[in-house]
Write an enzyme that holds these catalytic residues in place. Sequence first.
Site: not given
Ligand code: ATP
Length: 278
Positions: A2-3, A6, A10, A23, A118
């Site tokens: 999904l993404g 840092s 996910v 995650k 954040d």
């Molecule tokens: P950082 O942790 O560096 O602040 P971030 O918040 O983008 O960056 P992650 O929380 O790892 O990093 O999430 C990465 C991406 O995965 C998100 O931008 C989102 O698009 C997707 N994502 C995260 N959690 C979910 C979820 N519960 N359901 C669907 N997509 C998700």
Amino acid sequence: MLGHGSFGTVHKVRWLGVEVAMKTFQGSSTQDFLREVSILEGLRHPYILSLLWYKTDARKCQIIMELMDGDLYSLMQERMEECGNGGPPFSISEATHMMLQVAEGMLFLHEKKIVHRDLKSQNILVKRMKYKEVGFEHVHVKVADFGLSKTKARSTTYSNQTLNQGTTRWMAPELIRMSSAMDDLAVKHPFKVDAFSFGMVCFEILTGEVPFSGLRSYEIIQTVLRGGRPQLPDQIPDRLRYLIEACWSSEPSKRPRFDDICAELRHLSCAHFMTAET
Ligand code: ATP
């Protein structure tokens, strides 16, 4: 996938028969993982992303969260591409409702003595409910990513290291100052840094642009410390403009609390609805 951020990646997975988001963190991010999890655990609110389960061992850590459809930033990019005319991603009424949902989630966090620190559109996840027959989409938002949160109960001071991790475009001036030299304003008013970032999120929702687009990090720092703020669109209601400008006050004590922000946004949502009805 999904993404990825840092601290980890996910993925969408099936867990106990339902699709969820997982995650995964490896190696040195374990401490960040444990901090994030201890904060998320037990929090239940319609506008806060729920943690369902977690597991940790020597090599990696995993959390299972409710599955969303993506983040607010990506949704705004998609909407703007669809429009194709560079217009804003949402109508004023949709934007106000979205801001209210974020503010309600933040009010809940602050009531639990949690500072997010954040808050930005990438850390707000969305659930999209499409009603194709009438060409309407309802967007439910949830505040996520508490990797940088810290409960006030656990600590009333912030380390420079932690402060340095926030994202400059959304960051309150006292937080920027604190990452280079101690400024006790952020310690006196720890919750107010979120009100400032919330103002930046409102700007994003209204314009579809990140704050200070085109400026580099050091230019943003100089601008914010001199009192410079993004230009809000002309056509927004005055009360919304005053609210966002109050959130952007250089003086943390002058920024509204989230109970006041919610009250104002409820009023604005309702007023807009009534106008649209008549
Ligand atoms: P950082 O942790 O560096 O602040 P971030 O918040 O983008 O960056 P992650 O929380 O790892 O990093 O999430 C990465 C991406 O995965 C998100 O931008 C989102 O698009 C997707 N994502 C995260 N959690 C979910 C979820 N519960 N359901 C669907 N997509 C998700």
